[in-house]
Design an enzyme around this catalytic site. Structure first.
Site, PDB file in Angstrom:
ATOM      1  N   GLU A  21       1.229  -3.117  -7.574  1.00  0.00           N
ATOM      2  CA  GLU A  21       0.651  -4.331  -7.000  1.00  0.00           C
ATOM      3  C   GLU A  21       0.925  -5.591  -7.814  1.00  0.00           C
ATOM      4  OE1 GLU A  21      -1.073  -4.904  -4.215  1.00  0.00           O
ATOM      5  OE2 GLU A  21      -1.371  -2.863  -3.500  1.00  0.00           O
ATOM      6  N   ASP A  30      -0.345 -13.117   0.439  1.00  0.00           N
ATOM      7  CA  ASP A  30       0.599 -12.004   0.407  1.00  0.00           C
ATOM      8  C   ASP A  30       1.655 -12.195   1.492  1.00  0.00           C
ATOM      9  OD1 ASP A  30      -0.520 -11.175   2.827  1.00  0.00           O
ATOM     10  OD2 ASP A  30      -1.476  -9.390   1.985  1.00  0.00           O
TER      11      ASP A  30
END
Length: 160
Positions: A21, A30
């Site tokens: 991540e 994102d």
């Protein structure tokens, strides 16, 4: 049946999750445009939010344990540590909808290898209403599949 990871197994899983991540202390959008912070936390995040490294660590633990519980509640067959970790990483990334996946169905049918391989189906993001294959998700799924297929003599239900 299956139990949450603890001790060294949990520490290794968290390190792997942060490697997948990354960790950002300032909120960002994102690939799908969702406000995100730390190692993928999205719940309650708004642009402009900031977190300390310690806050990020605590968020990551909390999020990991939440998604691990989803895995443990949904999978009705014994998982080894690598399978449990990979499925938790997968759910951490896609959310609770993970339980509807072919991967989960295959695991619950006792077809673990096929379940691991089915993670590859989840390689798309929605951009402007269109499903698009994401190179980042392809790479992530490949890492999860590799983890999932890694032999382990330890089953998570026997760790403690």
């Amino acid at each position: 049946m299956n139990k949450p990871l603890r001790g060294a197994a949990l520490a290794a899983a968290l390190a792997g999750l942060v490697a997948l991540e990354g960790s950002e202390t300032t909120a960002y959008r994102d690939i799908a445009g969702v406000p995100t912070i730390c190692s993928g936390t999205t719940a309650g995040v708004k642009m402009g939010d900031k977190a300390t490294p310690e806050q990020c660590y605590q968020m990551t633990i909390k999020d990991f344990q939440r998604f691990e519980r989803i895995v443990l509640d949904a999978i009705k067959v014994p998982l080894n540590v690598n399978e449990q970790t990979a499925l938790t990483f997968f759910c951490y990334n896609v959310g609770p909808v993970c339980t509807t996946s072919t991967a989960f169905k295959r695991f619950n049918q006792g077809r673990a290898t096929e379940g691991c391989q089915a993670l590859a189906m989840w390689n798309k993001v929605t951009i402007n209403g269109q499903k698009v294959v994401s190179k980042g998700l392809v790479n992530r799924r490949n890492a999860e599949i590799k983890q999932c297929l890694e032999p382990s003599s330890q089953y998570s239900s026997l760790l403690w």
